[in-house]
Design an enzyme around this catalytic site. Structure first.
Site, short mmCIF file in Angstrom:
data_model
loop_
_atom_site.label_atom_id
_atom_site.label_comp_id
_atom_site.label_asym_id
_atom_site.label_seq_id
_atom_site.Cartn_x
_atom_site.Cartn_y
_atom_site.Cartn_z
N LYS A 284 11.62 7.37 3.20
CA LYS A 284 10.51 7.29 4.15
C LYS A 284 10.62 5.99 4.93
O LYS A 284 11.28 5.05 4.50
CB LYS A 284 9.16 7.34 3.41
CG LYS A 284 8.92 8.60 2.61
CD LYS A 284 7.60 8.52 1.87
CE LYS A 284 7.35 9.76 1.01
NZ LYS A 284 6.08 9.66 0.26
N HIS A 285 9.95 5.93 6.06
CA HIS A 285 9.99 4.72 6.86
C HIS A 285 9.23 3.60 6.15
O HIS A 285 8.23 3.83 5.48
CB HIS A 285 9.40 4.96 8.25
CG HIS A 285 10.21 5.89 9.10
ND1 HIS A 285 11.48 5.56 9.55
CD2 HIS A 285 9.96 7.13 9.57
CE1 HIS A 285 11.96 6.56 10.27
NE2 HIS A 285 11.07 7.52 10.29
#
Length: 651
Positions: A284-285
């Site tokens: 995920k970012h």
């Protein structure tokens, strides 16, 4: 109810009075291509049926019931209070820089010595957290416990007086061991790596002269000989196909498979993380400063787009195409990318018709269209069709690939000056000038509504709050509530820089096309140079530098860091695919040849089978990982089939 005796003592801390300040080829043949597809399919099937099921678990919550239904990335923590005072339990993530503690819950005082009260809480397991226990009676810190909980583990936090004194002892013990939530990734990796190794060994065996002769005798036909020779002979270049953004950059004999392979690597990782990446935090970012795997791929895609621009425009100019005609094509293609992003990718038509009131204007394709438009226009101003006719005798010849295009470099440097001035000098109401933080509970909650500083302010002022991204990644850890768009206006300036650095890679290839050592050495020099800039800007730290690496802001250090990685990765791919021809680029080569189709397709059909289905256990990393690997593999297979049928979508 009697409590289970702790198995092992993990952590011990003693209290400190008062609150403390927080710091927290295409040369391979049809059979090899088929083998790669079969290998990917086999790996997918094995991953589905062999990967061991594990149950997993972000935000914390609390309950008075003994057996909480734990979600993904959660653990059970029982706080046992043997003191004669009520306690407030608060928490803070290690990844939350200079953050306020968040209240987890209240634990009442023990009924009597030796009979502690207890309350159950669900705590996050993605990162280490620090638990803070305060007395409600005198508002005094009792103790602080940093600990990294394991997924679905059961833990007890004991709070007791030490030797009947006023000193408080806090210790964490493990009542039930956590599950290994990373085991599915390891098994999937070993499966793919094992099948790849089997493929390589098989290819070597089939390449032996004795084996080839045996196959020929068994086959007994010229067709068999042709197939074997095409499979195992010297890799050859195939006729070029149109690039997704501009026509083929090189002639049939000079087309570089490594560029399509690099693009395919970026694209496939992007598809995988967009589908969820198994719900692992590193797919995920990042919440704000720092990098994860998900933060790498979009800049790489922008970078290789810039490389393709240099090669494509050079090819068209060599063919005699007028610059004005090329400019019209550039503008038209930029408009197509933008409108596809706004009206096809952004809206979720499964939830109803398009709404003008909250239509998001920025986006990935929109950012690509902007970067492509400016970099292609700059290149059209300075590009030369016949760089091979330029002199190499002058003293400045080693810098030919830069000096010849100084007007374009000057424009890009001017854009960077504009970015720096707007970022650090633009006054933002109720926020400190030059603020680069996430707002919310970060920076001790002093600038809760300042998410992104000038970048967020410009987007909200220019586009309106309802037309930008509503759920930024900073919400998870920093608790922000302001809309913020990671593909906003100000960050687009630095995406132009990223594409222009890719354009520079293309210029190096053009000027040294028959000198692979020169190409690779220059790539490495650029990588080193950009790495030094990144180290200076960040002070080799996540949060302490002048300009931290930040994907949400598309900060200058983010661009230089990712461009450094891109040059190094391109060297590796170029050397193995185009120089030594050890690898054909499969399977990444195929989606790299149809990148726009794969990207648009994976967004439009994200909620359709076989890319998504209802899972038996939505709180399992294993099921999410299987689903996301299946979906990503489907797009690899689709791109391979389209490649075989010579179907390519260009705009």
């Amino acid at each position: 109810m009697a409590k289970k005796k702790p198995k092992k003592n993990i952590k011990h801390t003693t209290s400190d009075a008062g609150l403390k300040k927080l710091t927290s080829q295409e040369g391979t043949t049809q059979r090899q291509e088929n083998n790669m597809v079969l290998l990917a399919t086999a790996a997918l099937v094995v991953a589905v049926f062999v990967v061991p099921l594990t149950t997993e678990v972000s935000a914390s919550g609390f309950s008075h019931h003994k057996h909480l239904a734990l979600k993904m990335d959660e653990a059970l923590l029982t706080v046992k209070n043997d003191l004669d005072t009520e306690m407030v339990v608060s928490w803070m993530s290690q990844r939350c820089y200079q953050c306020l503690y968040q209240k987890l819950g209240v634990v009442p005082a023990g009924s009597s010595p030796g009979q502690p009260s207890s309350v159950d809480f669900a705590v996050g397991t993605q990162h280490e957290i620090t638990l803070q226990l305060n007395s409600t009676l005198v508002s005094m810190e009792l103790c602080k416990v940093p600990f990294h909980f394991g997924e679905h583990g059961n833990y007890s936090l004991w709070v007791q007086n030490l030797n009947n004194s006023s000193e408080v002892k806090c210790s964490v013990s493990t009542d039930a061991d956590p599950v290994n939530s990373y085991l599915p990734i390891l098994v999937a990796f070993l499966i793919f790596a094992g099948l790849g190794l089997v493929f390589l060994i098989g290819r070597k065996i089939l390449g032996l002269g004795a084996v080839r002769s045996l196959v020929l005798r068994i086959g007994g036909s010229m067709e068999t000989e042709r197939l074997i020779n095409s499979e195992l002979g010297s890799p050859r270049m195939v006729p070029p196909v149109t690039d997704n953004i501009l026509p083929s950059p090189l002639s049939p004999s000079k087309r570089l498979r490594s560029l399509d392979t690099f693009r395919g690597i970026s694209l496939i990782i992007m598809v995988f993380v967009n589908y969820g990446g198994g719900r692992y935090w590193f797919f995920k970012h990042e919440a704000w400063n720092g990098l994860t795997v998900a933060d790498l791929v979009f800049p790489w895609f922008v970078f290789i787009m810039g490389t393709s621009i240099a090669l494509s425009i050079n090819s068209m100019l060599r063919a005699g195409t007028a610059r004005l005609s090329l400019l019209r094509k550039v503008v038209w293609r930029s408009m197509q990318l933008f409108f596809i992003g706004v009206f096809i990718i952004t809206p979720n038509y499964c939830q109803g018709p398009l709404s003008w009131n909250n239509l998001r204007i920025p986006g990935v394709l929109q950012r690509l269209s902007w970067s492509y438009l400016l970099v292609a226009c700059l290149d059209l101003l300075v590009a030369r069709g016949h760089v091979d006719l330029l002199t190499t005798d002058a003293w400045w010849a080693p810098g030919l690939d830069i000096l010849l295009y100084w007007p374009a470099w000057l424009c890009v440097l001017l854009l960077e000056v504009i970015w720096l001035c707007l970022t650090f000098l633009l006054p933002v109401p109720d926020c400190p000038t030059g603020y680069l933080g996430p707002g919310g509970i970060g920076d001790m909650g002093l600038y809760a509504n300042c998410t992104g500083g000038a970048a967020g302010f410009i987007d909200r002022w220019l586009l309106g709050e309802k037309h930008i991204y509503q759920t930024p990644t900073s919400r998870v850890i920093y608790g922000t509530h302001m809309p913020y768009d990671p593909e906003g206006v100000l960050g687009s300036i630095n995406s132009v820089l990223m594409a222009f650095l890719g354009l520079q890679a293309g210029k190096i290839i053009l000027h040294y096309r028959d000198l692979p050592k020169s190409i690779m050495s220059r790539f490495l020099i650029w990588g080193l140079f950009l790495g030094i800039i990144s180290a200076t800007l960040t002070k080799c730290s996540t949060n302490q530098g002048f300009i931290p690496v930040n994907k949400n802001l598309w900060s200058l250090s983010y661009v230089t860091t990712l461009a450094c990685f891109a040059f190094v990765l391109l060297v590796l791919v170029y050397y193995t695919v185009d120089v030594k021809k050890w690898w054909s680029g499969a399977p990444f080569y195929y989606p790299g040849m149809n990148s726009i189709l794969v990207y648009v397709g994976h967004e439009v059909f994200a909620d359709y089978f076989p890319f998504r289905w209802r899972m038996a256990n939505s709180q399992s990393h294993t099921e999410h990982l299987i689903q996301n690997l299946v979906a990503t593999s489907c797009w690899v297979l689709i791109s391979y089939v389209l490649y075989r049928k010579k179907i390519f979508w260009k705009i």
